[in-house]
Design an enzyme around this catalytic site. Structure first.
Site, PDB file in Angstrom:
ATOM      1  N   CYS A  55      65.866 102.529  33.322  1.00 15.43           N
ATOM      2  CA  CYS A  55      65.635 101.128  32.922  1.00 15.43           C
ATOM      3  C   CYS A  55      66.556 100.195  33.704  1.00 15.43           C
ATOM      4  O   CYS A  55      66.146  99.093  34.100  1.00 15.43           O
ATOM      5  CB  CYS A  55      65.891 100.939  31.426  1.00 15.43           C
ATOM      6  SG  CYS A  55      64.848 101.962  30.386  1.00 15.43           S
ATOM      7  N   ARG A 138      57.053 102.796  29.005  1.00 12.35           N
ATOM      8  CA  ARG A 138      57.104 101.742  30.026  1.00 12.35           C
ATOM      9  C   ARG A 138      55.704 101.145  30.181  1.00 12.35           C
ATOM     10  O   ARG A 138      54.932 101.582  31.038  1.00 12.35           O
ATOM     11  CB  ARG A 138      57.603 102.320  31.363  1.00 12.35           C
ATOM     12  CG  ARG A 138      58.983 102.908  31.274  1.00 12.35           C
ATOM     13  CD  ARG A 138      59.501 103.459  32.572  1.00 12.35           C
ATOM     14  NE  ARG A 138      60.596 104.365  32.305  1.00 12.35           N
ATOM     15  CZ  ARG A 138      61.852 103.999  32.056  1.00 12.35           C
ATOM     16  NH1 ARG A 138      62.173 102.716  32.085  1.00 12.35           N
ATOM     17  NH2 ARG A 138      62.778 104.887  31.801  1.00 12.35           N
TER      18      ARG A 138
HETATM   19  C1  BEZ Z   1      66.099 105.906  31.360  1.00 15.54           C
HETATM   20  O1  BEZ Z   1      66.866 106.440  32.135  1.00 15.54           O
HETATM   21  O2  BEZ Z   1      65.818 104.712  31.426  1.00 15.54           O
HETATM   22  C2  BEZ Z   1      65.448 106.730  30.295  1.00 15.54           C
HETATM   23  C3  BEZ Z   1      65.116 108.043  30.609  1.00 15.54           C
HETATM   24  C4  BEZ Z   1      64.523 108.837  29.622  1.00 15.54           C
HETATM   25  C5  BEZ Z   1      64.272 108.306  28.368  1.00 15.54           C
HETATM   26  C6  BEZ Z   1      64.587 106.987  28.093  1.00 15.54           C
HETATM   27  C7  BEZ Z   1      65.164 106.196  29.063  1.00 15.54           C
END
Ligand code: BEZ
Length: 238
Positions: A55, A138
């Protein structure tokens, strides 16, 4: 989660629907959506959680391209099921500490919605229990100036989005509206566009015989050239 909550969590608006309305607290103050955004294109997107690495790369990338989207009359709005103070702390950390692909000191100036109750995430089908019942996936909703959903794209938690593609989607939608054409695979401004199919036997025949400013490979498959400059001059704000 009981059956009714599961049904709510996965109810999704569709392409062509009016974007569901909501009022929300954001890092840029309260917003009243989509009414307040009438006249602008909007990308409303969700991310799973603040202070997570994928993110973080997405926010740095998107914020770095905000002006490019603004020039296409497109505003950005983010959302996660975290609270406002978490959002503020995360955006400050991004600006102060994180560098990604040479982008640093990046300030996120577009609104990031707090959605602790998941009210907005549920309305937009951003909670997909098979992936996570506590985090939004997402999701990307491209909404036009009349508040109509024009494109929906979903990515799982582990996959960061390609923001060049999201820009291409906005430009392609605007080009299709402005020139009454369709855009083929991997289209970029300046590439050939697709002329809508002939809708009568006579029109199909005429098209193959005359071709005018088109190239017709068969009656149903005609392309034409629109210069990149003409497209960009038509759709981008001066
Ligand atoms: C992230 O790195 O943004 C992420 C990865 C896996 C689950 C939730 C967020």
């Amino acid at each position: 989660m009981d059956t009714q909550n599961i049904a709510e969590a996965v109810s999704m608006p569709r392409i062509g629907d009016k974007a569901p309305s909501f009022k929300a607290v954001t890092t840029q103050g309260e917003i009243n959506f989509p009414e307040q955004y009438s006249g602008s294109w909007v990308i409303l997107f969700s991310h799973p959680a603040d202070f997570t690495p994928v993110c973080t790369t997405e926010f740095i990338t998107f914020a770095s391209q905000e002006e490019k989207f603004a020039a296409a009359n497109c505003k950005l709005i983010g959302l996660s099921v975290d609270g406002l103070y978490s959002h503020i702390a995360w955006l400050r950390t991004i600006k102060e500490k994180i560098e990604y692909k040479g982008m640093k000191n990046v300030e996120v100036n577009f609104p990031l919605i707090e959605d602790i109750t998941m009210e907005v995430a549920r309305k937009y089908g951003m909670i997909q229990p098979g992936e996570s019942s506590t985090k939004a996936v997402r999701a990307v909703f491209v909404i036009d100036p009349k508040g109509i959903i024009r494109t929906i794209i979903y990515y799982p938690l582990s996959l960061g989005r390609n923001f060049e593609e999201l820009y291409r989607v906005v430009i392609a939608l605007q080009t299709a509206d402005a020139f009454s054409i369709a855009t083929p695979a991997d289209w970029q401004p300046g590439d050939e566009v697709i002329v809508p199919a002939a809708v009568s036997y006579g029109a199909a025949k005429e098209r193959m015989e005359e071709q005018q400013d088109m190239t017709c490979y068969d009656w149903f498959f005609c392309t034409k050239k629109i210069d990149k400059e003409e497209i960009l001059n038509t759709i981008l704000k001066k």
